[in-house]
Write an enzyme that holds these catalytic residues in place. Structure first.
Site, PDB file in Angstrom:
ATOM      1  CG  ASP A 121      -2.070 -20.957   1.566  1.00 45.73           C
ATOM      2  OD1 ASP A 121      -1.487 -20.664   2.618  1.00 45.73           O
ATOM      3  OD2 ASP A 121      -1.562 -21.712   0.712  1.00 45.73           O
ATOM      4  CG  ASP A 135     -13.347  -7.215   3.064  1.00 50.50           C
ATOM      5  OD1 ASP A 135     -13.380  -6.496   4.077  1.00 50.50           O
ATOM      6  OD2 ASP A 135     -13.319  -6.757   1.911  1.00 50.50           O
ATOM      7  CE1 TYR A 167      -4.359  -1.583   0.714  1.00 48.76           C
ATOM      8  CE2 TYR A 167      -2.757  -3.332   1.017  1.00 48.76           C
ATOM      9  CZ  TYR A 167      -4.061  -2.934   0.794  1.00 48.76           C
ATOM     10  OH  TYR A 167      -5.041  -3.875   0.655  1.00 48.76           O
ATOM     11  CE  LYS A 198       1.870 -19.220   0.248  1.00 44.45           C
ATOM     12  NZ  LYS A 198       1.058 -20.421   0.548  1.00 44.45           N
ATOM     13  CG  ASP A 211      -7.718  -4.735   2.068  1.00 40.98           C
ATOM     14  OD1 ASP A 211      -8.865  -4.683   2.538  1.00 40.98           O
ATOM     15  OD2 ASP A 211      -7.367  -4.064   1.083  1.00 40.98           O
TER      16      ASP A 211
END
Length: 372
Positions: free
Chosen positions: A238, A266, A137, A205, A262
Site C-alpha cells: 500500500d 498497471d 494464480y 505485506k 499484477d
C-alpha cells in the site's frame, strides 16, 4: 546468432493490428543488423475457441515449445466467458513453459504524457520483477456449498522457497545490469558512500501475510548478502502504491509477488504514458522453454478494427524479445526509434491525444530507424 524461431500469436481484438506493425519493425531492424529469423503463426484466441471449442490444443503447445520465443498480441474476447482464454492460454503457457519472471519496465520517454505533476523522464525509470508462476494464480482452492447462502470460497496463495528465491535473485542481477548506466537516483549520498550502486525494493505485506511474506522477507535478506553493491530495501504494497505516485524516483528495481505485481505494474503503466506504451516479458531465464513477450494493453475490443490502437507497446515488447535472445544492440535501436517518435510529438494515436492510426505510428518508427 543462429536462426531465431518466433512463435506469433496475434490473438484477439487489437492484437493482430499491433503485432503486424511490430513485425514490420522487426523485419526492418533484422535486415539492417543481419538477424535471421522465421515466423511460426498460431491461430489461438477467442475466434478459434468460438469456432472449434479449442483453447490451446496439445499439438499447438508442442509447436510453441519448439520455438525460441513467442510474440503475443492479446488474449480476451467479449464472446468468451472471463478466465477461459486467460487461464487456458496465458497462464498455461506461463506455467508449463516455466516463465517464472514477469518483467515490466516502467520508463517515461521524453514526449510521453504522465499524470504526475512536476515529474519527468528522470523520475520515472524503474523495472518491476514480478514472480510469475506461484501465489494466488496457481488456482489452489475451491468452493463449499456453492450457490447457497452458506457458500465458502477459498483461494490459496502458494509460495515456495525455490520459486521465491529465484525471482529475488533475478531482481538483484537485474539491478547489477542497470549499474552500467551509473548509480540510481533512488540512492542517497550516504548510500553511495557505502558502495551501493543500485537498489532492489521488496514489495510485500509482511505485517498481515505473516506466513507467505515472512518467507519472502527471509529469502530477500539472505539473497541480498550475495550482492553487497546493491542496496536492499522493503516497502509494504500500500505504501508502494502511494510512493509510486508521489515519489516514483524512489524506485529502481522492484521485486514482488504475482498478485501484487499484477496490480502495481498497471499503475506503473499509467505513470509511463498509458497502456499503449507498456511492454512486458514472461521469461524463462534458464531458456529451457520459450519466453513470451506481449504488450499489456489487452485486446481492447472497443477499438478493435478501427486502426487506432497504439502499436508502441508491441514494438517495445519486440525489443525486449531481442534483448532476451542476445540482440541487445538491435533492441536499443528500436527503443531509440520509439523515443524519437515520442519526442517529436507526432504522429500519435488517440490514447496519447493524437489522431493518427496504428500504421502511421508504425511507419514513423520505421522512418526513425532509417535515421539511426
Amino acid at each position: 546468432m543462429s536462426l531465431l524461431k518466433i512463435g506469433v500469436i496475434p490473438g484477439d481484438g487489437v492484437g493482430p493490428e499491433v503485432i503486424a506493425v511490430s513485425l514490420g519493425i522487426l523485419e526492418k531492424v533484422a535486415k539492417r543488423d543481419g538477424l535471421a529469423y522465421e515466423l511460426h503463426d498460431f491461430d489461438l484466441g477467442g475466434e478459434r475457441f468460438l469456432r472449434t471449442g479449442e483453447v490451446l490444443p496439445q499439438a499447438d503447445q508442442d509447436r510453441l515449445r519448439a520455438c525460441d520465443v513467442i510474440l503475443l498480441g492479446a488474449v480476451g474476447h467479449p464472446g468468451v466467458p472471463p478466465g477461459v482464454l486467460e487461464k487456458g492460454i496465458l497462464l498455461k503457457l506461463r506455467f508449463d513453459f516455466h516463465q517464472y519472471i514477469n518483467l515490466r519496465p516502467v520508463r517515461l520517454f521524453p514526449g510521453a504524457p504522465t499524470p504526475l505533476k512536476d515529474k519527468g523522464p528522470d523520475d520515472i525509470d524503474m523495472v518491476v520483477v514480478r514472480e510469475n508462476n506461484e501465489d494466488l494464480y496457481v488456482g489452489a482452492g475451491g468452493f463449499t456449498y456453492k450457490g447457497t447462502p452458506e457458500e465458502v470460497a477459498i483461494q490459496t496463495s502458494i509460495n515456495t522457497r525455490a520459486g521465491v528465491e529465484r525471482c529475488i535473485r533475478y531482481a538483484f542481477e537485474a539491478a547489477r545490469g542497470r549499474a552500467t548506466r551509473g548509480a540510481s537516483r533512488s540512492l542517497s549520498e550516504d548510500d553511495k558512500k557505502k558502495g551501493y550502486v543500485r537498489q532492489v525494493t521488496l514489495v510485500a505485506k509482511t505485517n498481515v501475510l505473516t506466513f507467505a511474506h515472512d518467507l519472502w522477507m527471509r529469502a530477500f535478506n539472505e539473497v541480498a548478502r550475495d550482492y553487497p553493491d546493491v542496496k536492499p530495501s522493503y516497502m509494504h504494497v500500500d505504501a508502494c502504491c502511494m510512493r509510486m505516485v508521489t515519489n516514483p524516483e524512489w524506485f529502481d528495481v522492484v521485486v514482488t509477488t504475482n498478485m501484487f505485481g499484477d496490480i502495481i505494474t498497471d499503475l506503473g503503466a499509467v505513470l509511463q504514458g498509458g497502456m499503449g506504451l507498456a511492454a512486458s516479458g514472461n521469461l524463462n531465464p534458464d531458456k529451457t522453454a520459450p519466453s513470451m513477450f506481449e504488450p499489456v494493453h489487452g485486446s481492447a475490443p472497443d477499438i478493435a478494427g478501427k486502426g487506432v490502437a497504439n502499436p508502441l507497446a508491441a514494438i517495445l515488447s519486440t525489443a525486449m524479445m531481442l534483448d532476451h535472445v542476445g540482440a541487445g544492440a538491435s533492441a536499443d535501436r528500436i527503443r531509440r526509434a520509439v523515443a524519437a517518435v515520442l519526442a517529436a510529438g507526432a504522429p500519435k494515436t488517440p490514447d496519447l491525444g493524437g489522431k493518427n492510426s496504428t500504421v502511421e505510428v508504425g511507419d514513423a518508427v520505421r522512418d526513425a530507424l532509417d535515421r539511426e
